[in-house]
Design a protein around this motif. Sequence first.
Motif, mmCIF file in Angstrom:
data_model
loop_
_atom_site.group_PDB
_atom_site.id
_atom_site.type_symbol
_atom_site.label_atom_id
_atom_site.label_comp_id
_atom_site.label_asym_id
_atom_site.label_seq_id
_atom_site.Cartn_x
_atom_site.Cartn_y
_atom_site.Cartn_z
ATOM 1 N N VAL A 137 0.400 -1.658 -0.462
ATOM 2 C CA VAL A 137 0.213 -0.270 0.005
ATOM 3 C C VAL A 137 0.453 1.010 -0.086
ATOM 4 O O VAL A 137 1.668 1.581 0.911
ATOM 5 C CB VAL A 137 -0.903 0.278 1.464
ATOM 6 N N ALA A 138 0.528 2.042 -0.647
ATOM 7 C CA ALA A 138 1.274 3.069 -0.388
ATOM 8 C C ALA A 138 0.779 4.753 -0.606
ATOM 9 O O ALA A 138 -0.651 4.637 -0.750
ATOM 10 C CB ALA A 138 1.951 3.305 -2.884
ATOM 11 N N LEU A 139 1.379 5.571 0.257
ATOM 12 C CA LEU A 139 0.886 6.834 0.524
ATOM 13 C C LEU A 139 1.802 7.826 -0.800
ATOM 14 O O LEU A 139 2.497 7.958 0.060
ATOM 15 C CB LEU A 139 1.047 6.995 2.026
ATOM 16 N N VAL A 140 1.034 9.052 -0.997
ATOM 17 C CA VAL A 140 0.851 9.792 -1.645
ATOM 18 C C VAL A 140 0.270 10.962 -0.908
ATOM 19 O O VAL A 140 -0.641 11.368 -0.479
ATOM 20 C CB VAL A 140 0.277 9.210 -2.847
ATOM 21 N N GLY A 141 1.015 12.308 -1.617
ATOM 22 C CA GLY A 141 0.169 13.232 -1.177
ATOM 23 C C GLY A 141 1.713 14.810 -1.040
ATOM 24 O O GLY A 141 2.829 14.571 -1.128
ATOM 25 N N GLN A 142 0.286 15.872 -0.345
ATOM 26 C CA GLN A 142 1.754 16.452 -0.307
ATOM 27 C C GLN A 142 2.101 16.817 0.826
ATOM 28 O O GLN A 142 1.964 16.066 1.687
ATOM 29 C CB GLN A 142 0.929 18.438 -1.087
ATOM 30 N N SER A 143 3.022 17.925 0.766
ATOM 31 C CA SER A 143 4.489 17.777 2.686
ATOM 32 C C SER A 143 3.162 17.672 2.626
ATOM 33 O O SER A 143 2.290 18.770 3.129
ATOM 34 C CB SER A 143 5.632 18.923 2.218
ATOM 35 N N GLY A 144 3.422 17.461 4.974
ATOM 36 C CA GLY A 144 2.645 17.961 5.335
ATOM 37 C C GLY A 144 1.157 17.244 5.991
ATOM 38 O O GLY A 144 0.248 17.549 6.349
ATOM 39 N N SER A 145 0.467 16.236 4.114
ATOM 40 C CA SER A 145 -0.532 15.687 3.945
ATOM 41 C C SER A 145 -0.552 14.349 5.174
ATOM 42 O O SER A 145 -1.690 14.042 5.667
ATOM 43 C CB SER A 145 -0.538 14.987 3.360
ATOM 44 N N GLY A 146 0.410 14.064 6.283
ATOM 45 C CA GLY A 146 0.124 12.807 7.383
ATOM 46 C C GLY A 146 0.863 11.809 7.107
ATOM 47 O O GLY A 146 0.424 10.781 8.092
ATOM 48 N N LYS A 147 1.267 11.842 5.653
ATOM 49 C CA LYS A 147 2.189 10.723 5.251
ATOM 50 C C LYS A 147 3.365 9.806 6.331
ATOM 51 O O LYS A 147 3.057 8.524 7.036
ATOM 52 C CB LYS A 147 2.545 10.444 3.789
ATOM 53 N N THR A 148 3.792 10.402 6.947
ATOM 54 C CA THR A 148 5.223 10.173 7.371
ATOM 55 C C THR A 148 4.769 10.322 9.202
ATOM 56 O O THR A 148 5.399 8.866 10.041
ATOM 57 C CB THR A 148 6.464 11.336 7.552
ATOM 58 N N THR A 149 3.674 10.155 9.622
ATOM 59 C CA THR A 149 2.888 10.583 10.640
ATOM 60 C C THR A 149 2.015 8.752 11.083
ATOM 61 O O THR A 149 2.350 8.295 12.363
ATOM 62 C CB THR A 149 1.385 11.339 11.129
ATOM 63 N N PRO A 187 8.095 -9.190 8.774
ATOM 64 C CA PRO A 187 7.283 -9.382 7.370
ATOM 65 C C PRO A 187 6.505 -8.310 6.632
ATOM 66 O O PRO A 187 5.511 -8.030 6.206
ATOM 67 C CB PRO A 187 6.466 -10.396 8.279
ATOM 68 N N ILE A 188 6.951 -7.212 7.532
ATOM 69 C CA ILE A 188 5.893 -5.388 7.273
ATOM 70 C C ILE A 188 7.597 -4.665 6.914
ATOM 71 O O ILE A 188 8.531 -4.512 7.987
ATOM 72 C CB ILE A 188 5.400 -5.347 8.698
ATOM 73 N N MET A 189 7.047 -4.229 5.893
ATOM 74 C CA MET A 189 7.964 -3.250 5.718
ATOM 75 C C MET A 189 7.346 -1.780 5.389
ATOM 76 O O MET A 189 6.745 -1.316 4.991
ATOM 77 C CB MET A 189 9.051 -3.686 3.802
ATOM 78 N N ILE A 190 8.055 -0.609 5.510
ATOM 79 C CA ILE A 190 7.947 0.485 5.680
ATOM 80 C C ILE A 190 8.978 1.152 5.141
ATOM 81 O O ILE A 190 10.191 1.500 5.815
ATOM 82 C CB ILE A 190 7.992 1.424 7.193
ATOM 83 N N LEU A 191 9.026 1.373 3.397
ATOM 84 C CA LEU A 191 10.291 2.382 3.364
ATOM 85 C C LEU A 191 9.470 3.970 3.397
ATOM 86 O O LEU A 191 8.214 4.536 3.275
ATOM 87 C CB LEU A 191 9.475 1.892 2.047
ATOM 88 N N ASN A 195 6.862 -10.416 -1.534
ATOM 89 C CA ASN A 195 5.955 -11.268 -0.472
ATOM 90 C C ASN A 195 6.574 -10.928 0.749
ATOM 91 O O ASN A 195 6.069 -11.519 1.972
ATOM 92 C CB ASN A 195 6.809 -13.191 -0.430
ATOM 93 N N ARG A 196 5.916 -10.031 0.910
ATOM 94 C CA ARG A 196 6.387 -9.004 1.915
ATOM 95 C C ARG A 196 5.379 -7.882 2.242
ATOM 96 O O ARG A 196 4.403 -7.428 1.224
ATOM 97 C CB ARG A 196 7.063 -7.806 2.594
ATOM 98 N N THR A 197 4.573 -6.971 3.577
ATOM 99 C CA THR A 197 3.103 -6.465 3.826
ATOM 100 C C THR A 197 3.845 -5.019 3.508
ATOM 101 O O THR A 197 5.112 -5.135 4.264
ATOM 102 C CB THR A 197 2.655 -6.749 4.901
ATOM 103 N N SER A 198 3.853 -4.830 2.630
ATOM 104 C CA SER A 198 5.123 -3.041 3.024
ATOM 105 C C SER A 198 3.556 -2.112 3.009
ATOM 106 O O SER A 198 2.381 -1.550 2.221
ATOM 107 C CB SER A 198 5.736 -2.533 1.554
ATOM 108 N N LEU A 199 4.422 -0.671 3.296
ATOM 109 C CA LEU A 199 3.480 0.899 3.612
ATOM 110 C C LEU A 199 4.614 1.416 3.224
ATOM 111 O O LEU A 199 5.649 1.810 3.407
ATOM 112 C CB LEU A 199 3.315 1.068 5.041
ATOM 113 N N VAL A 200 4.247 1.724 1.451
ATOM 114 C CA VAL A 200 5.609 2.938 1.110
ATOM 115 C C VAL A 200 4.963 4.248 0.999
ATOM 116 O O VAL A 200 4.038 4.369 0.311
ATOM 117 C CB VAL A 200 5.679 2.165 -0.968
ATOM 118 N N ILE A 201 5.551 5.351 1.694
ATOM 119 C CA ILE A 201 5.755 6.566 1.398
ATOM 120 C C ILE A 201 6.121 7.487 0.100
ATOM 121 O O ILE A 201 7.463 6.704 0.291
ATOM 122 C CB ILE A 201 5.693 7.304 2.351
ATOM 123 N N ALA A 202 5.814 7.809 -1.226
ATOM 124 C CA ALA A 202 6.379 8.260 -1.741
ATOM 125 C C ALA A 202 6.464 9.770 -2.451
ATOM 126 O O ALA A 202 5.451 9.740 -2.340
ATOM 127 C CB ALA A 202 6.496 7.069 -3.297
#
Length: 612
Positions: A403-415, A530-534, A559-566
């Motif tokens: 699952v990827a999170l996108v948005g402008q700076s300050g939108s809460g992705k890194t939080t 098993p869980i990766m945060i990028l 084969n990993r569960t990933s949260l991607v902030i791009a």
Amino acid sequence: MNQYIKILKFAKPHQKYIYGSLFFNIMYSVFQIASLGTILPVLGMLFGTITPQEYKSAPVYSGDIIDLFSYLKDYSNYYVQTLVAEYGSLKVLAWLCIITSFMFFLRNAFRYFGSFLLINYRVGVTKDLRGAMYNKILSLPVSFFTERRKGDLMSRMSNDVGEVEGNILGSLIELINAPFMLISTLVTLFFLSPEMTLFSLLVLPVMGTMIALVGKSLKKDSHEAQNEMGTIFSIVDETLKSSKVIKIFNAEKILNTRFTNSMQKWINSSINLGRKKELASPMSEFLGSITFLIIAWYGGKQIIVEQSISPADFLVFLGMFFQILPPAKSLSASIGNVQKGEASLARVMEILEADVKIDEVTNPVSISTLNNQIEFNNIGFYYDKDHTILKNFSISIPKGKTVALVGQSGSGKTTIANLLARFYDVSEGEILIDGINIRNLKLKEYRQLLGMVTQESVLFNDSVYNNILMGKPDATKEEVIAAAKVANADAFISQLPEGYSTNIGDDGNKLSGGQKQRVSIARAVLKNPPIMILDEATSALDTESERFVQDALEKMMENRTSLVIAHRLSTIQKADWIIVMEKGDIVEQGTHHELIAKKGMYNKLVELQNFD
């Protein structure tokens, strides 16, 4: 007072040194009195008060405790008289001088042993105190460091602990020993001459009161000086980390002004502190001298007019009273030092007692892997309710999906990434792992499931091998190399001067940005979570480095569960699900092609980056 009790727990493992030092210091006090007591017969012979006519038979002890000192003095004089009659005055005088010198030798030997053991005690407690502070810093949540200056923390661990050692721990024995010496000396003086002793005590309270007034203001100046030293450390830390920015913007004058102003404040506080501290010693010495002269006048009056005390006894009284001044002076200095060190102790205890906001429940649930999914259920996060960062955020990440999170700076992705890693706890809602709230999981076991690669590669001043090995400390060399190959790092590592054993410098500065990032990825691969945060893992890289890193990330996420902030949307087009965020809210979600077809915010972001 509670702070002093708390600091004493660090002394408990080293109490054998305290007891040993206390024993030797008490022996020092005893032999200090004894060494002066052996002078009495010497003075008696020199002044002619010990004569054959004075003691015709051995004195008899009345049994009254008040007469004990007089009995001991008379008996020693009688014994010396018999020795003079048998061996001659000169020979007995020589032996008395030898015995007295031996007493002085034992006195100073006990003093040395007391100080010798005190060194072990002080160093041991300081080691434990710094160790406790470092362990506390390791255990504190990330939120703690966002509110603190690193230079101030460094100052607390170095300067403040040093102040506690020098002023409080160093004064502890004196605070115990000095009163004992004062009491034992005063008792002896009372036996020598009750009237003169009572008279001499009239001035001592005046001295103590005046010293206390000086010491009371030491705490305030010391606190200001230590706080300013923390600011100085912070400025130096920022200067060392920002040398390129300082040079390119010609900001040397700005930084120098900041440093000079802070240094001047520290100098002013330190000068005030030093002046008041140094005032205590000459003041106590001057008042002690006045007391000494008044007693000399009063004793002279008793010898000349009233003839109630012998010249020999008076000289011993003066000598013993003079011995009161060092412990009295030491006691006043120790009290001043403790007051000065109290400010530093408060700063140290503030760290040691800092609230660990990220904590475990009483009976946490054990966890070893992710079986089904990660759920964010209506989570909200804010530092204060007037400034909400996230609100009503809900998504589900099935096992093995990205699952990827996108948005402008300050939108809460890194939080969101920080909340999933439990660097912070949610203000509202809950995050579930296989249906269990992460607050109820064993924190260490839960974090063992997580891997993280951030925009800024955090590397340590060590070899490439040891930096990768941090992902799995018990890994074999073959496993480390295999992880590096997955991260596309093995090729460049092998070309380094010492291969995997090459030291990469402070913060990995000997490597390029892409190389540092691939070492970070290798570390995460070796952990095999098993869980990766990028968190924007490629946003700071050039195109060529991004290609290598992106390839490494894709291999790692298989084969990993990933949260991607791009930030670069080209890196997340293969994600299973994309969440578009704005000001803490979800505004769009779907696959890459679905979102492009909607012609909404995601499509606009793609067009801005010229991505087709």
